[in-house]
Design an enzyme around this catalytic site. Structure first.
Site, PDB file in Angstrom:
ATOM      1  N   LYS A  78      28.654  43.553 -21.154  1.00  0.00           N
ATOM      2  CA  LYS A  78      28.146  42.885 -19.960  1.00  0.00           C
ATOM      3  C   LYS A  78      28.351  43.736 -18.723  1.00  0.00           C
ATOM      4  O   LYS A  78      28.097  43.236 -17.561  1.00  0.00           O
ATOM      5  CB  LYS A  78      28.873  41.532 -20.015  1.00  0.00           C
ATOM      6  CG  LYS A  78      29.017  40.726 -20.961  1.00  0.00           C
ATOM      7  CD  LYS A  78      29.331  39.321 -20.748  1.00  0.00           C
ATOM      8  CE  LYS A  78      29.224  38.487 -21.966  1.00  0.00           C
ATOM      9  NZ  LYS A  78      29.573  37.163 -21.869  1.00  0.00           N
ATOM     10  N   ASP A 137      29.459  27.449 -22.500  1.00  0.00           N
ATOM     11  CA  ASP A 137      29.050  28.384 -23.574  1.00  0.00           C
ATOM     12  C   ASP A 137      27.725  27.704 -23.941  1.00  0.00           C
ATOM     13  O   ASP A 137      26.996  28.203 -24.394  1.00  0.00           O
ATOM     14  CB  ASP A 137      29.874  28.873 -24.715  1.00  0.00           C
ATOM     15  CG  ASP A 137      30.712  29.732 -24.024  1.00  0.00           C
ATOM     16  OD1 ASP A 137      30.339  30.623 -23.166  1.00  0.00           O
ATOM     17  OD2 ASP A 137      31.954  30.066 -24.515  1.00  0.00           O
ATOM     18  N   ASN A 164      35.269  22.098 -20.005  1.00  0.00           N
ATOM     19  CA  ASN A 164      36.197  22.773 -20.392  1.00  0.00           C
ATOM     20  C   ASN A 164      37.649  22.535 -19.505  1.00  0.00           C
ATOM     21  O   ASN A 164      37.305  21.987 -18.526  1.00  0.00           O
ATOM     22  CB  ASN A 164      36.084  24.342 -20.743  1.00  0.00           C
ATOM     23  CG  ASN A 164      35.741  25.089 -19.657  1.00  0.00           C
ATOM     24  OD1 ASN A 164      36.434  25.195 -18.794  1.00  0.00           O
ATOM     25  ND2 ASN A 164      34.518  25.549 -19.335  1.00  0.00           N
ATOM     26  N   LYS A 197      21.369   6.528 -20.101  1.00  0.00           N
ATOM     27  CA  LYS A 197      22.874   6.350 -20.545  1.00  0.00           C
ATOM     28  C   LYS A 197      22.602   5.936 -22.092  1.00  0.00           C
ATOM     29  O   LYS A 197      22.037   5.115 -22.441  1.00  0.00           O
ATOM     30  CB  LYS A 197      23.657   5.456 -19.896  1.00  0.00           C
ATOM     31  CG  LYS A 197      25.006   5.381 -20.452  1.00  0.00           C
ATOM     32  CD  LYS A 197      25.945   4.254 -19.839  1.00  0.00           C
ATOM     33  CE  LYS A 197      27.143   3.796 -20.742  1.00  0.00           C
ATOM     34  NZ  LYS A 197      27.570   2.691 -20.655  1.00  0.00           N
ATOM     35  N   PHE A 205      36.606  37.884 -16.481  1.00  0.00           N
ATOM     36  CA  PHE A 205      37.686  37.231 -17.035  1.00  0.00           C
ATOM     37  C   PHE A 205      37.426  36.970 -18.778  1.00  0.00           C
ATOM     38  O   PHE A 205      36.265  36.571 -18.796  1.00  0.00           O
ATOM     39  CB  PHE A 205      38.193  36.201 -16.428  1.00  0.00           C
ATOM     40  CG  PHE A 205      38.872  36.483 -15.496  1.00  0.00           C
ATOM     41  CD1 PHE A 205      38.248  37.000 -14.173  1.00  0.00           C
ATOM     42  CD2 PHE A 205      40.285  36.460 -15.103  1.00  0.00           C
ATOM     43  CE1 PHE A 205      38.862  37.526 -12.886  1.00  0.00           C
ATOM     44  CE2 PHE A 205      41.082  36.816 -14.112  1.00  0.00           C
ATOM     45  CZ  PHE A 205      40.457  37.353 -12.796  1.00  0.00           C
TER      46      PHE A 205
END
Ligand SMILES: Cc1cc2nc3c(=O)[nH]c(=O)nc-3n(C[C@H](O)[C@H](O)[C@H](O)COP(=O)(O)O)c2cc1C
Length: 384
Positions: free
Chosen positions: A336, A276, A205, A285, A318
């Site tokens: 959490k 995630d 990300n 490959k 965060f």
């Protein structure tokens, strides 16, 4: 604004060749909002222009015999006294109590800790008299920063170079910081983890690691033992930060590194954007083709897994969402076992600024500020 608000540095400059770097240092300090007055020795004026210093700084002083009692006035109003560069001569004068010009008279009149940045030819630096003077000054509670090794102005290589300006400023900020985290161990995660698709490719990300480096900087400045675990692609946002930085690829590796340290941790800043999903990885490959379907599976959840292992550790989480930010962050916090949650928006990714909410059990405080300001806000919050 952070702990540098209303702080002033009295900068002593001596007759070392590195004095030519002090205008850049003064500019850097002024950009941080620190007031800078400068005392130049007579010999320093041969290496750096007093005109330039007077334009950049908040005042320049060169003689004991100016109006008033300059050595007393200057030493009383300064938040911190720093000598950059500190030449062989001033180290000797400061250690043995010689006061025969303005700077060497300011030193005994100043009652705080003094930061010395020695810089000289490597043979002069290694000279046992200088080393003894360093021991004396450190024994008196002053801070003497080791010079860098490398090419020297007097030709040749060795130990004696003035450290880079950013490093000098970091040490000055550290000396001015209120040590809010002294005696604690802060572990920070940051950047993005990656998951391999095949030996060449991966998914990840856009997290840059900027927030994590800022948190690490503020923890270090405030006296914490600080370690940073970041994704392999995180930017090297502060190469002058003298802390251990561990680079990891996957979420699982990040979890392993956290668990190795978990028992020692006082504060975990779980800032990393952990992927995630994992991919069913191929060993070879994948050949180019018209269409490809990747099968993604839910990844481990580092924070959720830590919940059952939680003892006295304080966890700062965060959350970044593109919708229902506040509600999602509050749910994540509860699920959490997070003690303080930072909910931030997509615009924060890769930027120096961020906005969102700081959520504790009792309140939600909106913020819109630089990542440095947010780091300071978080540290004040967890130590209040
Ligand atoms: C060209 C030149 C470069 C010098 N560079 C340094 C230096 O980098 N570090 C140092 O300790 N002394 C250096 N010195 C020696 C100091 O200038 C000398 O010890 C002087 O007396 C220092 O005076 P002050 O401490 O009052 O500024 C240099 C001298 C000359 C002539």
């Amino acid at each position: 604004m952070n702990f540098l608000k209303n702080k002033s540095i009295l900068l002593g400059v001596t007759g070392g060749i590195a004095a030519y770097k002090t205008p850049g240092l003064i500019r850097g300090l002024k950009e941080k909002g620190i007031a800078v007055k400068v005392v130049l020795t007579e010999n320093a004026t041969r290496f750096v222009s007093p005109l330039v210093i007077s334009i950049l700084s908040d005042g320049i002083f060169t003689s004991l015999w100016e109006e008033g009692i300059p050595h007393i006035n200057l030493s009383e109003e300064a938040s911190l006294l720093c000598i950059v560069p500190a030449d062989y001569n001033i180290m000797g004068k400061a250690a043995s109590g010689v006061a025969d010009d303005l700077l060497s008279t300011v030193i005994p009149a100043y009652d705080g800790k003094i930061l010395f940045f020695p810089s000289m030819n490597s043979k002069m630096y290694e000279n046992p008299i200088l080393q003894k003077n360093i021991d004396i000054l450190r024994g008196l509670g002053h801070i003497v920063i080791e010079p860098d090794e490398g090419p020297l102005a007097c030709k040749g290589e060795g130990k004696g170079r003035l450290p880079d300006i950013d490093r000098i400023i970091l040490e000055m900020e550290k000396a001015l910081a209120p040590d809010l985290l002294k005696g604690t161990y802060c572990l920070i995660t940051g950047g993005a983890t990656t998951e391999r698709i095949d030996p060449i490719r991966y998914i990840t990300n856009r997290s840059s690691g900027k927030m994590a480096y800022s948190l690490a900087r503020y923890c270090y400045l405030n006296g914490a033992k600080t370690e940073l675990i970041v994704g392999v692609n995180a930017l090297d946002c502060n190469r002058y930060l003298p802390i251990n930085v561990i680079r990891v690829e996957t979420a699982r590796k990040m979890q392993e590194e956290i668990l190795k340290r978990w028992d020692e941790v006082n504060y975990l800043f779980m800032n990393a954007a952990v992927a995630d999903f994992t991919v069913q990885k191929k060993d070879k490959k994948i050949k180019k083709k018209k269409e490809l379907t990747l099968k993604l599976k839910e990844n481990i959840d580092i924070l959720a897994d830590l919940k059952s292992k939680k003892g006295s550790q304080f966890v700062i989480g965060f959350a970044l969402e593109t919708e229902d930010l506040l509600d999602s962050a509050k749910k994540k916090m509860k699920d959490k076992g997070v003690d303080l949650m930072v909910a931030n928006r997509e615009s924060a990714i890769g930027d120096d600024y961020t906005s969102g909410f700081l959520i504790s059990r009792y309140e939600e405080e909106p913020f819109q500020c630089s990542k440095d300001e947010l780091s300071w806000k978080i540290i004040k919050r967890i130590r209040s």
